[in-house]
Write a protein that holds these residues in place. Sequence first.
Motif, PDB file in Angstrom:
ATOM      1  N   ALA A   1       0.836  -1.208   0.000  1.00  0.00           N
ATOM      2  CA  ALA A   1       0.000   0.000   0.000  1.00  0.00           C
ATOM      3  C   ALA A   1       0.864   1.249   0.000  1.00  0.00           C
ATOM      4  N   ARG A   2       1.933   1.222   0.775  1.00  0.00           N
ATOM      5  CA  ARG A   2       2.852   2.365   0.794  1.00  0.00           C
ATOM      6  C   ARG A   2       3.560   2.493  -0.553  1.00  0.00           C
ATOM      7  N   SER A   3       3.889   1.355  -1.169  1.00  0.00           N
ATOM      8  CA  SER A   3       4.518   1.385  -2.489  1.00  0.00           C
ATOM      9  C   SER A   3       3.620   2.068  -3.512  1.00  0.00           C
TER      10      SER A   3
ATOM     11  N   TRP B   1       4.922   5.256  -5.707  1.00  0.00           N
ATOM     12  CA  TRP B   1       4.974   5.315  -7.164  1.00  0.00           C
ATOM     13  C   TRP B   1       4.016   6.360  -7.725  1.00  0.00           C
ATOM     14  N   ALA B   2       2.953   6.667  -6.988  1.00  0.00           N
ATOM     15  CA  ALA B   2       2.057   7.745  -7.414  1.00  0.00           C
ATOM     16  C   ALA B   2       2.744   9.106  -7.322  1.00  0.00           C
ATOM     17  N   SER B   3       3.784   9.202  -6.475  1.00  0.00           N
ATOM     18  CA  SER B   3       4.519  10.461  -6.325  1.00  0.00           C
ATOM     19  C   SER B   3       5.725  10.552  -7.266  1.00  0.00           C
ATOM     20  N   TYR B   4       5.942   9.540  -8.077  1.00  0.00           N
ATOM     21  CA  TYR B   4       7.067   9.520  -9.021  1.00  0.00           C
ATOM     22  C   TYR B   4       7.002  10.753  -9.924  1.00  0.00           C
TER      23      TYR B   4
ATOM     24  N   ARG C   1       4.535   0.352 -10.733  1.00  0.00           N
ATOM     25  CA  ARG C   1       5.760   0.814 -11.386  1.00  0.00           C
ATOM     26  C   ARG C   1       5.532   1.081 -12.867  1.00  0.00           C
ATOM     27  N   HIS C   2       4.837   0.192 -13.522  1.00  0.00           N
ATOM     28  CA  HIS C   2       4.620   0.371 -14.960  1.00  0.00           C
ATOM     29  C   HIS C   2       3.767   1.591 -15.250  1.00  0.00           C
ATOM     30  N   GLN C   3       2.763   1.839 -14.435  1.00  0.00           N
ATOM     31  CA  GLN C   3       1.939   3.020 -14.652  1.00  0.00           C
ATOM     32  C   GLN C   3       2.780   4.281 -14.550  1.00  0.00           C
ATOM     33  N   ALA C   4       3.730   4.277 -13.618  1.00  0.00           N
ATOM     34  CA  ALA C   4       4.587   5.449 -13.433  1.00  0.00           C
ATOM     35  C   ALA C   4       5.620   5.589 -14.549  1.00  0.00           C
ATOM     36  N   GLN C   5       6.194   4.456 -14.991  1.00  0.00           N
ATOM     37  CA  GLN C   5       7.350   4.526 -15.877  1.00  0.00           C
ATOM     38  C   GLN C   5       7.061   4.245 -17.355  1.00  0.00           C
ATOM     39  N   ASP C   6       5.890   3.734 -17.675  1.00  0.00           N
ATOM     40  CA  ASP C   6       5.611   3.366 -19.065  1.00  0.00           C
ATOM     41  C   ASP C   6       5.856   4.492 -20.074  1.00  0.00           C
ATOM     42  N   PRO C   7       5.423   5.745 -19.787  1.00  0.00           N
ATOM     43  CA  PRO C   7       5.688   6.805 -20.778  1.00  0.00           C
ATOM     44  C   PRO C   7       7.185   7.015 -21.023  1.00  0.00           C
ATOM     45  N   LEU C   8       7.992   6.849 -19.973  1.00  0.00           N
ATOM     46  CA  LEU C   8       9.442   7.005 -20.125  1.00  0.00           C
ATOM     47  C   LEU C   8      10.027   5.845 -20.922  1.00  0.00           C
ATOM     48  N   ILE C   9       9.536   4.637 -20.647  1.00  0.00           N
ATOM     49  CA  ILE C   9      10.001   3.465 -21.393  1.00  0.00           C
ATOM     50  C   ILE C   9       9.661   3.611 -22.869  1.00  0.00           C
TER      51      ILE C   9
END
Length: 213
Positions: free
Chosen positions: A65-67, A71-74, A131-139
């Motif tokens: 839950a904390r994770s 990741w929402a604050s990425y 993680r993917h929701q946060a990083q997918d646009p960068l990937i």
Amino acid sequence: MPKCSVRSGKRPPTETRRVMLDALGELLERKAPWDVRASDVAAASGTTQPNFYSHFRNIEDAILARSQQVWASYPRAQLAACLEEGLGGGSLRALEGFFALTVEFWTAHGGLLRAVSRLSGDDHPSLRGFRHQAQDPLIERCAVAIREAQECGALPGLLHPVLAANAALRFLDEAASHYRVIREAGEFSGDDISVTVTLQFRSLLCGTSSEGL
């Protein structure tokens, strides 16, 4: 001790949950995940162990839950802007800014992010989603750079662009997660680390050409 130590009897449940997750995040910066107990989180957040279990099944559930919060604050928008300037315009300084933002993120949340990997592994479905929701646009942007490098012969055509982009971003995350340890060892300066990691990251995406640097 974490800052939140006032008894939580009059707090609404959503606030109690938030305070417990904040306390958990602080505890994980100082302790290994297997050394953190529900009683530790309850004491650090000024509540009770039964109250902890009214919100979470166990410590792993609370860590995940904390994770999700972390990741929402990425800083995805800022990172995307640095990445676009660095790859589109060939600016090494912009890519150094990308690395600096990643270091800030890992410095603030490294204990929690490492705890997730240790408890559940990076293959945990919930973690993959956060993680993917946060990083997918960068990937996706990194994959574009790799395809462009393949078209001009700077990278092997056998590379799968998305897999290679993911690996490049994981490399940068790994370097950022160890930045403080490397820096405190005293052998390398912050500039040494930043330039070396940034150039390596760029070479993974664009090949070995030094054009634009």
